[in-house]
Design an enzyme around this catalytic site. Structure first.
Site, PDB file in Angstrom:
ATOM      1  N   MET A  53       0.830  -1.204   0.000  1.00  0.00           N
ATOM      2  CA  MET A  53       0.000   0.000   0.000  1.00  0.00           C
ATOM      3  C   MET A  53       0.868   1.259   0.000  1.00  0.00           C
ATOM      4  O   MET A  53       0.569   2.252   0.669  1.00  0.00           O
ATOM      5  CB  MET A  53      -0.930  -0.007   1.212  1.00  0.00           C
ATOM      6  CG  MET A  53      -1.837  -1.220   1.302  1.00  0.00           C
ATOM      7  SD  MET A  53      -3.038  -1.305  -0.015  1.00  0.00           S
ATOM      8  CE  MET A  53      -4.244  -0.112   0.566  1.00  0.00           C
ATOM      9  N   CYS A  92       5.982  -7.663  -1.538  1.00  0.00           N
ATOM     10  CA  CYS A  92       5.816  -6.569  -2.494  1.00  0.00           C
ATOM     11  C   CYS A  92       6.622  -6.856  -3.758  1.00  0.00           C
ATOM     12  O   CYS A  92       7.832  -7.095  -3.690  1.00  0.00           O
ATOM     13  CB  CYS A  92       6.262  -5.244  -1.881  1.00  0.00           C
ATOM     14  SG  CYS A  92       6.091  -3.835  -3.009  1.00  0.00           S
ATOM     15  N   LYS A  95       4.609 -10.673   6.065  1.00  0.00           N
ATOM     16  CA  LYS A  95       3.622 -10.660   4.981  1.00  0.00           C
ATOM     17  C   LYS A  95       4.316 -11.165   3.719  1.00  0.00           C
ATOM     18  O   LYS A  95       5.405 -10.706   3.382  1.00  0.00           O
ATOM     19  CB  LYS A  95       3.063  -9.261   4.752  1.00  0.00           C
ATOM     20  CG  LYS A  95       1.930  -9.210   3.724  1.00  0.00           C
ATOM     21  CD  LYS A  95       1.331  -7.802   3.660  1.00  0.00           C
ATOM     22  CE  LYS A  95       0.075  -7.795   2.779  1.00  0.00           C
ATOM     23  NZ  LYS A  95       0.386  -8.044   1.351  1.00  0.00           N
ATOM     24  N   HIS A 148      -0.711 -13.145   1.076  1.00  0.00           N
ATOM     25  CA  HIS A 148      -1.398 -12.710  -0.143  1.00  0.00           C
ATOM     26  C   HIS A 148      -1.463 -13.921  -1.068  1.00  0.00           C
ATOM     27  O   HIS A 148      -0.435 -14.433  -1.508  1.00  0.00           O
ATOM     28  CB  HIS A 148      -0.626 -11.571  -0.806  1.00  0.00           C
ATOM     29  CG  HIS A 148      -1.362 -10.946  -1.952  1.00  0.00           C
ATOM     30  ND1 HIS A 148      -1.251  -9.611  -2.261  1.00  0.00           N
ATOM     31  CD2 HIS A 148      -2.215 -11.462  -2.879  1.00  0.00           C
ATOM     32  CE1 HIS A 148      -2.006  -9.345  -3.318  1.00  0.00           C
ATOM     33  NE2 HIS A 148      -2.589 -10.455  -3.711  1.00  0.00           N
ATOM     34  N   ASN A 171      -5.044 -12.639   2.627  1.00  0.00           N
ATOM     35  CA  ASN A 171      -5.088 -11.336   1.965  1.00  0.00           C
ATOM     36  C   ASN A 171      -5.189 -11.575   0.464  1.00  0.00           C
ATOM     37  O   ASN A 171      -4.706 -12.578  -0.050  1.00  0.00           O
ATOM     38  CB  ASN A 171      -3.819 -10.547   2.317  1.00  0.00           C
ATOM     39  CG  ASN A 171      -3.654  -9.283   1.497  1.00  0.00           C
ATOM     40  OD1 ASN A 171      -2.648  -9.112   0.811  1.00  0.00           O
ATOM     41  ND2 ASN A 171      -4.618  -8.392   1.549  1.00  0.00           N
ATOM     42  N   GLY A 172      -5.826 -10.633  -0.226  1.00  0.00           N
ATOM     43  CA  GLY A 172      -5.866 -10.688  -1.677  1.00  0.00           C
ATOM     44  C   GLY A 172      -7.257 -10.883  -2.243  1.00  0.00           C
ATOM     45  O   GLY A 172      -7.882 -11.917  -2.019  1.00  0.00           O
ATOM     46  N   GLY A 173      -7.771  -9.870  -2.964  1.00  0.00           N
ATOM     47  CA  GLY A 173      -9.027 -10.010  -3.691  1.00  0.00           C
ATOM     48  C   GLY A 173     -10.275 -10.094  -2.845  1.00  0.00           C
ATOM     49  O   GLY A 173     -11.336 -10.487  -3.340  1.00  0.00           O
TER      50      GLY A 173
END
Length: 318
Positions: A1, A83, A122, A154, A194-196
């Site tokens: 982010m 990332c 993460k 993610h 996490n994700g979508g």
């Protein structure tokens, strides 16, 4: 982010949810060790519970930055190895570190030795064409041996070459089953998916299989989705704020920032999605993103933007 969850957005988010954990944008260790520490670490106490998310690959540097997080009052320090941005790869951190689990293990151990607050990681489920579940299972197992107990996953691969960060959030297929399998294989670990995840029904369904849900784009682009988080996830039966009430709750903060010299545009860009899906949303976005209107603007512009939303669509605070 990156460039999204700065302190202005997080302060706004707190007008909508009291309980959800908030995460900073990823800050690389060099920016903290050699740059403007105040700019990157400053936050309002009301933002807690709050995690500082770090990017880096030098254990000693990460340990120093973890101590900064603890000393400044953060509740958690999170190491981002998910990332896929090229500017992150050029610094040899981010998702490319998943290919070096021994180094990630050293980083986590150094951070845990330096602080008493939680150190979390993460990450993605794979890199480029590495599709095997075994890859992410072995990565988590090795890093967990360093004492990390919380993994935010993610559920997509990170494509290091050929896709932009935006495309990396949309093109690689989601594989939630990999995240569920991690929870099955490591029941003692806290596994957060996490994700979508674009609605709360989906989020609550995930909670039947894992320990937590992290939402990124939806929480930013449709921030009012956060207004029901406290009731649906935390059992807090206090009435959710209306859109107008949430914005007005930010007034004292905005006026203090303006008095300190912060341009209104630094804050207004984070609230553009507040009326998403409502009549008058276009007026709201237009007024609070217009460079001419924003020049030397104060709270009066916010009031004008609220008035530009159709009156019958403005809700009344309970």
């Amino acid at each position: 982010m990156l460039d999204w969850t700065d302190r202005f957005y997080r302060r706004f988010a707190r007008t909508l949810t009291r309980h959800a954990w908030l995460y900073t944008e990823m800050v690389n260790t060099g920016a903290l060790l050699h740059g403007d520490k105040m700019r990157h670490l400053r936050f309002d106490e009301i933002e807690n519970p709050l995690a500082l998310q770090l990017g880096g690959s030098e254990p000693a540097d990460l340990a120093r930055c973890a101590r900064f997080a603890q000393d400044w009052g953060y509740d958690e320090v999170n190491l981002n190895v998910g990332c896929p941005s090229e500017r992150v790869q050029s610094g040899s951190f981010g998702a490319c570190l998943m290919l070096e689990p021994a180094l990630v293990t050293d980083c986590v151990k150094a951070m845990r030795d330096a602080v008493s607050i939680d150190v979390t990681v993460k990450h993605r489920i794979g890199i480029d064409k590495v599709e095997s579940y075994d890859f992410v299972r072995d990565f988590v197992g090795q890093v967990a041996d360093a004492g990390c107990a919380t993994f935010i996953v993610h559920a997509r691969n990170a494509i290091l070459k050929g896709l932009s960060p935006k495309e990396n959030r949309e093109i690689p297929p989601l594989k939630y089953d990999y995240v569920y399998r991690l929870k099955q294989d490591f029941p003692a670990l806290e596994i957060i998916v996490n994700g979508g995840i674009a609605d709360h029904d989906a989020g609550l369904a995930h909670l039947a299989r894992v320990d937590g849900v992290m939402v990124g784009r939806e929480a930013y682009q449709n921030p009012y989705s956060l207004a029901v988080v406290d009731a649906r996830y935390y059992g807090d039966d206090r009435p959710a704020p209306t859109r107008e009430a949430a914005m007005r709750a930010l007034r004292g903060f905005v006026e203090a920032e303006l008095a300190a010299g912060t341009p209104l545009r630094f804050i207004s860009r984070h609230v553009l999605g507040l009326f998403q899906g409502q009549h008058g949303a276009r007026n709201w976005r237009r007024m609070l993103s217009d460079s001419k209107l924003l020049k030397d603007a104060d709270w009066t512009l916010v009031e004008q933007a609220l008035a530009a939303v159709r009156p019958n669509e403005l809700e009344t605070a309970e």
